[in-house]
Design a protein around this motif. Structure first.
Motif, PDB file in Angstrom:
ATOM      1  N   SER A 100       0.829  -1.216   0.000  1.00 25.34           N
ATOM      2  CA  SER A 100       0.000   0.000   0.000  1.00 25.34           C
ATOM      3  C   SER A 100       0.856   1.255   0.000  1.00 25.34           C
ATOM      4  O   SER A 100       0.441   2.304  -0.520  1.00 25.34           O
ATOM      5  CB  SER A 100      -0.942   0.000   1.210  1.00 25.34           C
ATOM      6  OG  SER A 100      -0.245   0.294   2.416  1.00 25.34           O
TER       7      SER A 100
ATOM      8  N   TYR B   8      -7.562  -2.062  -9.153  1.00 29.52           N
ATOM      9  CA  TYR B   8      -7.725  -1.982  -7.702  1.00 29.52           C
ATOM     10  C   TYR B   8      -7.661  -0.548  -7.183  1.00 29.52           C
ATOM     11  O   TYR B   8      -7.524  -0.339  -5.984  1.00 29.52           O
ATOM     12  CB  TYR B   8      -6.657  -2.827  -7.008  1.00 29.52           C
ATOM     13  CG  TYR B   8      -6.778  -4.301  -7.304  1.00 29.52           C
ATOM     14  CD1 TYR B   8      -7.645  -5.110  -6.577  1.00 29.52           C
ATOM     15  CD2 TYR B   8      -6.027  -4.893  -8.316  1.00 29.52           C
ATOM     16  CE1 TYR B   8      -7.769  -6.455  -6.834  1.00 29.52           C
ATOM     17  CE2 TYR B   8      -6.137  -6.252  -8.586  1.00 29.52           C
ATOM     18  CZ  TYR B   8      -7.012  -7.023  -7.846  1.00 29.52           C
ATOM     19  OH  TYR B   8      -7.136  -8.364  -8.117  1.00 29.52           O
ATOM     20  N   THR B   9      -7.732   0.437  -8.060  1.00 27.22           N
ATOM     21  CA  THR B   9      -7.740   1.825  -7.600  1.00 27.22           C
ATOM     22  C   THR B   9      -9.119   2.181  -7.059  1.00 27.22           C
ATOM     23  O   THR B   9     -10.059   1.377  -7.125  1.00 27.22           O
ATOM     24  CB  THR B   9      -7.357   2.778  -8.741  1.00 27.22           C
ATOM     25  OG1 THR B   9      -8.152   2.473  -9.893  1.00 27.22           O
ATOM     26  CG2 THR B   9      -5.887   2.630  -9.097  1.00 27.22           C
ATOM     27  N   THR B  10      -9.263   3.398  -6.534  1.00 27.43           N
ATOM     28  CA  THR B  10     -10.459   3.783  -5.793  1.00 27.43           C
ATOM     29  C   THR B  10     -11.752   3.566  -6.573  1.00 27.43           C
ATOM     30  O   THR B  10     -12.733   3.045  -6.045  1.00 27.43           O
ATOM     31  CB  THR B  10     -10.361   5.269  -5.378  1.00 27.43           C
ATOM     32  OG1 THR B  10      -9.156   5.457  -4.633  1.00 27.43           O
ATOM     33  CG2 THR B  10     -11.553   5.659  -4.520  1.00 27.43           C
TER      34      THR B  10
ATOM     35  N   LEU C 240     -12.149   1.562  -9.155  1.00 28.92           N
ATOM     36  CA  LEU C 240     -12.194   0.222  -9.754  1.00 28.92           C
ATOM     37  C   LEU C 240     -12.453   0.260 -11.256  1.00 28.92           C
ATOM     38  O   LEU C 240     -13.077  -0.649 -11.816  1.00 28.92           O
ATOM     39  CB  LEU C 240     -13.280  -0.633  -9.070  1.00 28.92           C
ATOM     40  CG  LEU C 240     -13.115  -0.896  -7.571  1.00 28.92           C
ATOM     41  CD1 LEU C 240     -14.301  -1.703  -7.055  1.00 28.92           C
ATOM     42  CD2 LEU C 240     -11.809  -1.629  -7.284  1.00 28.92           C
TER      43      LEU C 240
ATOM     44  N   TYR D 246      -4.799   0.007  -0.869  1.00 26.92           N
ATOM     45  CA  TYR D 246      -5.328  -1.321  -0.563  1.00 26.92           C
ATOM     46  C   TYR D 246      -6.765  -1.392  -1.030  1.00 26.92           C
ATOM     47  O   TYR D 246      -7.532  -0.448  -0.880  1.00 26.92           O
ATOM     48  CB  TYR D 246      -5.273  -1.600   0.943  1.00 26.92           C
ATOM     49  CG  TYR D 246      -6.029  -2.851   1.321  1.00 26.92           C
ATOM     50  CD1 TYR D 246      -5.513  -4.107   1.015  1.00 26.92           C
ATOM     51  CD2 TYR D 246      -7.269  -2.770   1.959  1.00 26.92           C
ATOM     52  CE1 TYR D 246      -6.221  -5.264   1.340  1.00 26.92           C
ATOM     53  CE2 TYR D 246      -7.974  -3.920   2.295  1.00 26.92           C
ATOM     54  CZ  TYR D 246      -7.441  -5.160   1.983  1.00 26.92           C
ATOM     55  OH  TYR D 246      -8.136  -6.303   2.296  1.00 26.92           O
ATOM     56  N   CYS D 247      -7.107  -2.512  -1.632  1.00 28.76           N
ATOM     57  CA  CYS D 247      -8.469  -2.747  -2.090  1.00 28.76           C
ATOM     58  C   CYS D 247      -8.897  -4.122  -1.600  1.00 28.76           C
ATOM     59  O   CYS D 247      -8.126  -5.092  -1.680  1.00 28.76           O
ATOM     60  CB  CYS D 247      -8.538  -2.678  -3.615  1.00 28.76           C
ATOM     61  SG  CYS D 247     -10.155  -3.124  -4.318  1.00 28.76           S
ATOM     62  N   GLN D 248     -10.114  -4.214  -1.089  1.00 31.40           N
ATOM     63  CA  GLN D 248     -10.609  -5.518  -0.652  1.00 31.40           C
ATOM     64  C   GLN D 248     -10.600  -6.491  -1.834  1.00 31.40           C
ATOM     65  O   GLN D 248     -11.055  -6.169  -2.924  1.00 31.40           O
ATOM     66  CB  GLN D 248     -12.025  -5.380  -0.083  1.00 31.40           C
ATOM     67  CG  GLN D 248     -12.044  -4.678   1.268  1.00 31.40           C
ATOM     68  CD  GLN D 248     -13.451  -4.475   1.790  1.00 31.40           C
ATOM     69  OE1 GLN D 248     -14.286  -3.925   1.092  1.00 31.40           O
ATOM     70  NE2 GLN D 248     -13.702  -4.896   3.009  1.00 31.40           N
TER      71      GLN D 248
ATOM     72  N   LEU E  18     -11.522  -9.651  -9.189  1.00 32.67           N
ATOM     73  CA  LEU E  18     -10.860  -8.954  -8.092  1.00 32.67           C
ATOM     74  C   LEU E  18     -10.041  -9.907  -7.230  1.00 32.67           C
ATOM     75  O   LEU E  18      -8.945  -9.570  -6.780  1.00 32.67           O
ATOM     76  CB  LEU E  18     -11.898  -8.243  -7.211  1.00 32.67           C
ATOM     77  CG  LEU E  18     -12.432  -6.900  -7.717  1.00 32.67           C
ATOM     78  CD1 LEU E  18     -13.492  -6.369  -6.774  1.00 32.67           C
ATOM     79  CD2 LEU E  18     -11.317  -5.876  -7.884  1.00 32.67           C
TER      80      LEU E  18
ATOM     81  N   VAL F 263      -2.900   2.530  -5.718  1.00 34.43           N
ATOM     82  CA  VAL F 263      -3.679   1.348  -5.377  1.00 34.43           C
ATOM     83  C   VAL F 263      -3.982   1.346  -3.887  1.00 34.43           C
ATOM     84  O   VAL F 263      -5.122   1.152  -3.466  1.00 34.43           O
ATOM     85  CB  VAL F 263      -2.924   0.049  -5.761  1.00 34.43           C
ATOM     86  CG1 VAL F 263      -3.632  -1.179  -5.189  1.00 34.43           C
ATOM     87  CG2 VAL F 263      -2.800  -0.058  -7.274  1.00 34.43           C
TER      88      VAL F 263
END
Length: 403
Positions: free
Chosen positions: A196, A242-244, A246, A204-206, A287, A202
């Protein structure tokens, strides 16, 4: 290395011994549900037929291992890691270019592609993945202490990403004998938090928690798992997945919908008439790279191909799941029925060969170049849609302030 005996013992048990599965209760009929552990320590629910399938899969893993060892004996140790072979495969698929590559190197690359599609033996996965994916090359471009320095530098820092990571750790494969322990949580946290800070776009993305967790199980060291995650996000998967907003994930969903119409037109037409959006099931696939949807060994067989041939295998696998249940899907009339069929099918695909045979023999050829063109085609529509959503959201916020 993790340097923890429990981790080392678990790895040896899961990868080297590959014991015969024993259901936790005595079951005489295939419709009785039993619980058992798969090769990577995950508790699985299934019936006696599923246990038998997994035992057959384990025997095929042993046999495939013998093939790899025989080739090492005839071609030389680590023959599959020769630079010219990696140049042809190298995580992006076999792309024949005007080059002075020797015929022997080309023959070895074709052999490696065939072997990878049949499955990399668990004990060889860390070494093969790290090389063919490009992770080793990426790691070589930075100082040897990069990961250690990074984790030390960010230790104790608090960001929205670290807060979300801490929230997700106990929800990542709960009940697993190593991942769901303080040691497992700490290792996963270091990998995710470290990345992160490496890529703030990126963060962190679930979904990344499941990918990184499975990488930790396979790779021999925490640091190697970090570099595998880095090469995935930076070189193999679509940008901005995985960016904000998506946006990359939205692009993949549109590409998949188009491919479904091309490869499985009857299914696509039926689902469209029902008003079914494939993103309802496929978003998690892209994802989490199937890590939450397929049994572990099946997921890792898909990843074997992913790391050698590139992200096109994700579309192959996704299309195959629909194709395998074509007749049942054509008889559905409710969206919920479609979801149930797809979820049940994916979670019970204990035989990786069943999925991959359909993926490569019945779906047909798809090149990385073709998928790249599809992505470029879909990007403007996705960005326009996301921009429109943002405008609506801002408008609602302004309306709320004024009331």
């Amino acid at each position: 290395m993790f340097g923890i005996q429990n981790r080392r013992d678990l790895t040896m048990e899961l990868q080297s011994q590959i014991p015969i599965l024993r259901p936790s209760i005595h079951a005489r009929r295939a419709n009785i549900v039993v619980k058992f552990q798969d090769m990577y320590g995950f508790t699985v629910e299934g019936n006696v037929d599923d246990v038998n399938i997994l035992n057959e899969v384990r025997e095929r893993v042993r046999n495939q291992g013998r093939v790899w060892w025989a080739l090492e004996a005839s071609k030389g140790a680590n023959w599959y890691l020769q630079p010219e072979i990696l140049l042809i495969g190298g995580g992006g698929g076999i792309a024949l270019k005007k080059t002075s590559l020797k015929i022997s190197a080309l023959a070895n690359a074709i052999t490696l592609k065939r072997l990878v599609r049949k499955g990399i033996p668990p004990v060889l996965r860390p070494k093969v993945w790290f090389s063919v994916s490009g992770a080793a090359k990426k790691k070589s471009t930075v100082p040897e202490s990069y990961y250690s320095d990074l984790t030390k530098a960010v230790d104790g820092m608090v960001t929205p990403a670290t807060l979300q990571i801490d929230h997700d750790l106990p929800r990542t494969f709960p009940g697993h004998p190593w991942l769901d322990t303080p040691e497992g949580h700490a290792a996963l946290r270091r990998v995710l938090v470290g990345y992160s800070f490496r890529d703030s776009d990126v963060g962190y993305c679930q979904g990344l928690n499941y990918v990184a967790a499975l990488l930790l199980l396979v790779m021999k060291t925490e640091e190697d798992a970090f570099w595998m995650l880095a090469v995935l996000l930076e070189n193999m998967l679509v940008r901005d997945c995985y960016t904000t907003n998506l946006s990359g994930c939205h692009v993949e969903q549109r590409v998949f919908k188009d491919l479904l119409a091309q490869k499985c037109p009857r299914i696509a037409s039926h689902l469209e008439d029902m008003g079914f959006d494939v993103a309802l099931v496929a978003t998690e696939w892209f994802l989490c790279l199937f890590s939450k949807s397929l049994p572990s060994e099946t997921t890792l067989r898909v990843w074997d191909v992913l790391f050698y041939e590139g992200a096109k295998v994700l579309f192959h696998a996704a299309l195959a799941i629909f194709k395998m249940k074509e007749n049942e899907l054509l008889m559905t009339h409710q969206v919920g029925d479609v979801i149930n069929i797809i979820h049940t099918t994916s979670h019970q695909l204990f035989d990786p060969d069943e999925l991959l045979t359909v993926a490569f023999e019945k779906i047909g050829s798809m090149t990385t170049n073709t998928i790249s063109k599809q992505r470029k085609k879909q990007e403007p529509a996705v960005m326009a849609e996301l921009d429109q959503r943002l405008r609506r959201l801002n408008s609602l916020k302004e309306t709320g302030k004024n009331t």
